[in-house]
Design a protein around this motif. Sequence first.
Motif, short mmCIF file in Angstrom:
data_model
loop_
_atom_site.label_atom_id
_atom_site.label_comp_id
_atom_site.label_asym_id
_atom_site.label_seq_id
_atom_site.Cartn_x
_atom_site.Cartn_y
_atom_site.Cartn_z
N SER A 130 0.83 -1.22 0.00
CA SER A 130 0.00 0.00 0.00
C SER A 130 0.86 1.27 0.00
O SER A 130 0.65 2.18 -0.80
CB SER A 130 -0.92 -0.03 1.23
OG SER A 130 -1.68 1.15 1.28
N SER A 151 0.07 6.98 4.49
CA SER A 151 -0.11 8.43 4.32
C SER A 151 -1.24 9.00 5.18
O SER A 151 -1.13 10.12 5.68
CB SER A 151 -0.34 8.78 2.85
OG SER A 151 -1.48 8.13 2.35
N ARG A 188 3.20 1.66 -3.34
CA ARG A 188 2.45 2.00 -4.56
C ARG A 188 2.03 3.46 -4.54
O ARG A 188 2.14 4.17 -5.54
CB ARG A 188 1.25 1.07 -4.75
CG ARG A 188 1.67 -0.32 -5.16
CD ARG A 188 0.49 -1.28 -5.35
NE ARG A 188 0.97 -2.63 -5.53
CZ ARG A 188 1.47 -3.10 -6.67
NH1 ARG A 188 1.54 -2.32 -7.72
NH2 ARG A 188 1.89 -4.34 -6.75
N ALA A 189 1.55 3.92 -3.40
CA ALA A 189 1.10 5.31 -3.30
C ALA A 189 2.28 6.29 -3.40
O ALA A 189 2.19 7.33 -4.04
CB ALA A 189 0.35 5.53 -1.98
N HIS A 190 3.40 5.93 -2.76
CA HIS A 190 4.51 6.88 -2.64
C HIS A 190 5.50 6.82 -3.80
O HIS A 190 5.96 7.85 -4.29
CB HIS A 190 5.24 6.65 -1.31
CG HIS A 190 6.26 7.69 -1.00
ND1 HIS A 190 5.92 8.92 -0.48
CD2 HIS A 190 7.60 7.70 -1.16
CE1 HIS A 190 7.02 9.65 -0.33
NE2 HIS A 190 8.05 8.93 -0.73
#
Length: 164
Positions: free
Chosen positions: A22, A92, A25-27
């Motif tokens: 998670s 996040s 992938r976002a960062h």
Amino acid sequence: MIEITKANTTPDYKQIETLADSIWRAHYIPITGIGQVEHMLKKYQSAEAISKQVEKEGFEYFVLTFDGINVGYISIRKEKEWLFLSKIYVLSDYRGNKIGKTAMQFIEEKAKSYHLKTIMLTVNKNNTNSIKAYEKLGFINVGSVVKDIGNGFVMDDYQMVKRL
């Protein structure tokens, strides 16, 4: 309430794998692209890879919990001259709750318990927000490090150190 718990079982490693998937992938997709992120998740952040790092390579992993929810993780390794901070990640949605600051205090205490006076880390050169955060915490950029990680990918990082 922030808790830091040592990860040393397969279920712990699977939880970290889920968090890594998670967070990374976002960062990192905007920084390195999806291909490199997927390669690095498989090579470094799968439960199997984490187990190998702990059992054979001297890494220690810790899960960060905020109000009973697993929200991040840390990976460190005691080296001869310094404590290597391999990973420090927080989801996040939970940033801004002093989780990272608490984790850094924990890491500094670990370094002191190992009688080490320096913490060293590497950070992607394009990860500007993290670089700024490390600088605020007293880390100094000491140069570039480029490492081939296979499949045509490289880690193009800065090496940063903090003296305790």
